[in-house]
Scaffold this motif. Structure first.
Motif, PDB file in Angstrom:
ATOM      1  N   ILE A 139       1.122  -1.319  -0.008  1.00 31.89           N
ATOM      2  CA  ILE A 139       0.024  -0.036   0.181  1.00 31.89           C
ATOM      3  C   ILE A 139       0.963   1.097  -0.145  1.00 31.89           C
ATOM      4  N   ALA A 140       0.389   2.193  -1.141  1.00 32.00           N
ATOM      5  CA  ALA A 140       1.295   3.331  -0.892  1.00 32.00           C
ATOM      6  C   ALA A 140       0.077   4.684  -0.972  1.00 32.00           C
ATOM      7  N   PHE A 141       0.818   5.145  -1.083  1.00 30.66           N
ATOM      8  CA  PHE A 141      -0.215   6.994  -0.489  1.00 30.66           C
ATOM      9  C   PHE A 141      -0.716   7.882  -2.644  1.00 30.66           C
ATOM     10  N   GLY A 142      -1.537   8.356  -2.382  1.00 29.91           N
ATOM     11  CA  GLY A 142      -1.607   8.792  -4.016  1.00 29.91           C
ATOM     12  C   GLY A 142      -1.023  10.266  -3.435  1.00 29.91           C
ATOM     13  N   GLY A 143      -0.464  10.765  -4.740  1.00 28.89           N
ATOM     14  CA  GLY A 143       0.815  12.149  -4.337  1.00 28.89           C
ATOM     15  C   GLY A 143       2.917  11.277  -4.390  1.00 28.89           C
ATOM     16  N   ALA A 144       2.274  10.206  -4.184  1.00 30.51           N
ATOM     17  CA  ALA A 144       3.236   9.762  -3.603  1.00 30.51           C
ATOM     18  C   ALA A 144       4.419   9.536  -4.101  1.00 30.51           C
ATOM     19  N   GLU A 172      -0.772  -5.784  -7.702  1.00 28.76           N
ATOM     20  CA  GLU A 172      -1.005  -5.898  -5.907  1.00 28.76           C
ATOM     21  C   GLU A 172      -0.289  -4.175  -5.005  1.00 28.76           C
ATOM     22  N   ILE A 173       0.169  -3.344  -6.140  1.00 30.07           N
ATOM     23  CA  ILE A 173      -0.207  -2.136  -5.659  1.00 30.07           C
ATOM     24  C   ILE A 173      -1.612  -1.456  -5.551  1.00 30.07           C
ATOM     25  N   PHE A 174      -1.247  -0.437  -4.275  1.00 30.96           N
ATOM     26  CA  PHE A 174      -3.015  -0.229  -3.585  1.00 30.96           C
ATOM     27  C   PHE A 174      -2.599   1.324  -3.034  1.00 30.96           C
ATOM     28  N   HIS A 175      -3.201   2.548  -3.940  1.00 29.23           N
ATOM     29  CA  HIS A 175      -2.851   3.568  -3.166  1.00 29.23           C
ATOM     30  C   HIS A 175      -4.385   4.240  -2.508  1.00 29.23           C
ATOM     31  N   VAL A 176      -4.411   4.573  -1.315  1.00 30.66           N
ATOM     32  CA  VAL A 176      -4.875   5.717  -0.749  1.00 30.66           C
ATOM     33  C   VAL A 176      -4.492   7.053  -0.719  1.00 30.66           C
ATOM     34  N   PRO A 177      -5.614   8.203  -0.145  1.00 25.78           N
ATOM     35  CA  PRO A 177      -4.998   8.769  -0.136  1.00 25.78           C
ATOM     36  C   PRO A 177      -4.155   9.496   1.029  1.00 25.78           C
ATOM     37  N   TYR A 178      -3.218  10.414   0.728  1.00 22.60           N
ATOM     38  CA  TYR A 178      -2.683  11.294   1.589  1.00 22.60           C
ATOM     39  C   TYR A 178      -3.378  12.387   2.483  1.00 22.60           C
ATOM     40  N   PRO A 179      -3.477  12.434   3.696  1.00 24.28           N
ATOM     41  CA  PRO A 179      -3.281  13.445   4.675  1.00 24.28           C
ATOM     42  C   PRO A 179      -3.023  15.050   3.696  1.00 24.28           C
ATOM     43  N   SER A 190      -7.791   8.454   5.871  1.00 22.80           N
ATOM     44  CA  SER A 190      -6.466   8.146   4.748  1.00 22.80           C
ATOM     45  C   SER A 190      -6.495   6.228   5.522  1.00 22.80           C
ATOM     46  N   LEU A 191      -7.066   7.025   6.898  1.00 22.02           N
ATOM     47  CA  LEU A 191      -6.941   5.557   7.922  1.00 22.02           C
ATOM     48  C   LEU A 191      -8.491   4.326   7.126  1.00 22.02           C
ATOM     49  N   HIS A 192      -9.136   5.145   6.993  1.00 25.43           N
ATOM     50  CA  HIS A 192     -10.539   4.617   6.171  1.00 25.43           C
ATOM     51  C   HIS A 192     -10.402   3.805   5.686  1.00 25.43           C
ATOM     52  N   ALA A 193      -9.592   4.769   4.544  1.00 29.29           N
ATOM     53  CA  ALA A 193      -8.864   4.248   2.978  1.00 29.29           C
ATOM     54  C   ALA A 193      -8.565   2.865   3.100  1.00 29.29           C
ATOM     55  N   ILE A 194      -8.034   2.577   3.853  1.00 32.75           N
ATOM     56  CA  ILE A 194      -6.747   1.088   3.890  1.00 32.75           C
ATOM     57  C   ILE A 194      -8.095   0.265   5.010  1.00 32.75           C
ATOM     58  N   GLU A 195      -8.758   0.657   4.944  1.00 30.17           N
ATOM     59  CA  GLU A 195      -9.542  -0.491   6.137  1.00 30.17           C
ATOM     60  C   GLU A 195     -10.488  -1.074   5.242  1.00 30.17           C
ATOM     61  N   THR A 196     -10.722   0.546   4.135  1.00 36.87           N
ATOM     62  CA  THR A 196     -11.696  -0.354   3.035  1.00 36.87           C
ATOM     63  C   THR A 196     -10.823  -1.487   1.802  1.00 36.87           C
ATOM     64  N   LEU A 197     -10.311  -1.202   1.607  1.00 33.68           N
ATOM     65  CA  LEU A 197      -9.219  -1.984   1.422  1.00 33.68           C
ATOM     66  C   LEU A 197      -8.919  -3.120   1.569  1.00 33.68           C
ATOM     67  N   LYS A 199     -11.628  -4.650   3.071  1.00 37.93           N
ATOM     68  CA  LYS A 199     -12.717  -5.005   3.070  1.00 37.93           C
ATOM     69  C   LYS A 199     -12.986  -5.554   1.188  1.00 37.93           C
ATOM     70  N   THR A 200     -13.243  -4.316   0.858  1.00 36.60           N
ATOM     71  CA  THR A 200     -12.910  -4.896  -0.664  1.00 36.60           C
ATOM     72  C   THR A 200     -12.170  -5.555  -1.627  1.00 36.60           C
ATOM     73  N   THR A 201     -11.061  -5.228  -0.832  1.00 40.74           N
ATOM     74  CA  THR A 201     -10.294  -5.383  -2.532  1.00 40.74           C
ATOM     75  C   THR A 201      -8.859  -6.308  -2.291  1.00 40.74           C
ATOM     76  N   ILE A 202      -8.147  -6.726  -1.318  1.00 38.52           N
ATOM     77  CA  ILE A 202      -7.326  -7.404  -0.394  1.00 38.52           C
ATOM     78  C   ILE A 202      -7.319  -7.046   0.906  1.00 38.52           C
ATOM     79  N   PRO A 203      -7.014  -8.762   1.791  1.00 37.70           N
ATOM     80  CA  PRO A 203      -7.094  -8.611   2.911  1.00 37.70           C
ATOM     81  C   PRO A 203      -5.626  -8.464   3.372  1.00 37.70           C
ATOM     82  N   ALA A 204      -6.257  -7.821   4.768  1.00 36.84           N
ATOM     83  CA  ALA A 204      -4.348  -7.270   5.519  1.00 36.84           C
ATOM     84  C   ALA A 204      -3.689  -8.399   5.491  1.00 36.84           C
TER      85      ALA A 204
END
Length: 436
Positions: A139-144, A172-179, A190-197, A199-204
């Motif tokens: 998992i990486a961040f948008g804008g990184a 298997e590279i996923f991006h979430v918003p950066y605060p 950002s943390l909610h986006a990771i938790e959503t990943l 649940k919806t895309t790839i398990p922890a």
């Protein structure tokens, strides 16, 4: 002066030759060619002096040709220049790893290894994380920004110009918003986006690593909120995920401490370093918890040029200079000084939406009437061009290209810093008058 000596080529002539010889994908921010440089100033091939607020994209924390760094490289040159460490080793490499281990944040036993570029360090950090966890997701961040190689390009959270022309990215590279408070994104989002990943895309349990910059570089010089890294640390601990902190740009005193991570009170699992570490030579490193660093098999890490003896000698000198000249404290002082000056400009120019930074990393974001929903990249570009006409080198960044990033050497004389800031203010005044 020898009247018969050949006239040196002009910037324009060299630019023509460059364009004919190099692919267009290799950009160039300023149409000048260096002849020599010292600390925070460059002289081009035509003899013109330039104030350098770019520092080789935040590489030259110790300035151009710091005497200690130059002397260390000359001394090593008298002994040997290359053996390939994996073939014939040398003590200076081991000693540098020992120094980085001792300086890195946290009390866990650590190991370190050296590479050549920041992208190479990031790729190897991902390899280490995958080997240690037997997982593949990252998992990486948008804008990184993590590099331009195939894997690091996938980790980078910006499409143009880095990804658009190059086809499918590694899986298997996923991006979430950066605060970023200016745009209404909080750590909680950002943390909610990771938790959503999860649940919806790839398990922890399939995520090997989360990689984060303490201050986004190419993304706009956006410091992480104070709670982001601690909450990522807790999340990674909960799920057995490796936390990689990319300090390629933030490290080696630029953010007011040797590692920017120190300012967030956490211990990463792996840290990547480059840029300022080599003092202008090509060197990078991964420093991390020993149990993770030992996960790859023998031969699984390494590179022909990694830990080149000249660059290692330079890095030892850089660390000496950082300590002896107290560049961490100076970075903090310079950053406060710059941001105070930019805040006075913000009061004058309504198109400045935000002034931000950590240590010496400083950004000015431009938006129409200060509205973050209306980015103004044309103002950032006009500032770069106007400042260059006045002898100051600047670079922009940000997801919308609307951010000035100031990357001064930490050794810059205060008179030169003030001269550069005066040029920025005069350039913004000229832009404002043209807009009126």
């Amino acid at each position: 002066m020898n009247a018969n000596a050949p006239k040196p080529p002009s910037n324009a002539e060299l630019l023509r030759r460059r364009n004919a010889a190099l692919p267009r994908g290799y950009g160039q921010a300023h149409p000048i060619f260096a002849s020599r440089a010292d600390n925070a100033e460059i002289v081009d091939v035509e003899g013109r002096r330039w104030i350098d607020f770019c520092a080789g994209i935040a590489v030259l924390n110790t300035g151009h040709r710091h005497p200690r760094v130059a002397a260390a490289v000359r001394e090593q040159l008298e002994h040997f220049t290359h053996t390939c460490f994996q073939v014939v080793a040398y003590e200076s490499y081991v000693a540098l790893c020992e120094r980085l281990i001792a300086l890195a944040p946290g009390k866990s036993p650590k190991k370190a290894c050296l590479f050549t570029t920041g992208a190479e360090a990031v790729e190897n950090a991902v390899k280490i994380a995958r080997a240690a966890t037997n997982r593949s997701g990252v998992i990486a961040f948008g804008g990184a920004f993590h590099g331009r190689t195939l894997l690091t390009m996938a980790l980078t959270g910006k499409v143009e110009p880095y990804k658009g022309a190059f086809g499918a990215m590694p899986g298997e590279i996923f991006h979430v918003p950066y605060p970023h408070a200016l745009r209404g994104v909080r750590t909680e989002d950002s943390l909610h986006a990771i938790e959503t990943l999860f649940k919806t895309t790839i398990p922890a349990h399939r995520i090997a690593a989360i990689i984060v910059e303490p201050v986004q570089g190419e993304g706009g010089y956006i410091p992480a909120p104070v709670d982001l890294l601690p909450r990522l640390r807790a999340l990674c601990d909960q799920h057995g995920i490796v936390l990689i902190v990319d300090e390629v740009q933030t490290g080696i005193a630029r953010c007011g401490s040797l590692f920017a991570t120190e300012r967030y009170g956490i211990e990463p699992d792996l840290i990547t370093l480059a840029k300022g570490l080599g003092g202008g030579t090509t060197l990078s490193a991964v420093v991390g918890k020993a149990e993770l660093m030992d996960a790859p098999p023998a031969g699984g890490l390494g590179s022909t040029y990694a830990g080149n003896p000249l660059a290692v000698a330079a890095a030892h000198a850089v660390l000496d200079v950082v300590a002896e000249e107290d560049l961490c404290a100076r970075a903090e002082t310079l950053g406060v000084r710059m941001r105070a000056r930019f805040e006075t400009m913000r009061n004058r120019f309504p198109f400045i939406a935000e002034v931000r930074g950590l240590g010496a990393m400083t950004a000015v974001e431009f938006c129409h009437e200060g509205d973050p929903k209306r980015p103004a990249p044309e103002i950032a570009n006009a500032l770069k061009e106007e400042a260059a006409r006045r002898g100051l080198l600047l670079l922009t960044c940000g997801s919308y290209g609307n951010v000035l990033r100031v990357m001064i050497p930490l050794t810059i004389p205060e008179a030169v810093l003030d001269e550069g800031l005066d040029i920025i203010e005069a350039s913004l005044q000229a832009i404002a008058e043209r807009k009126a």
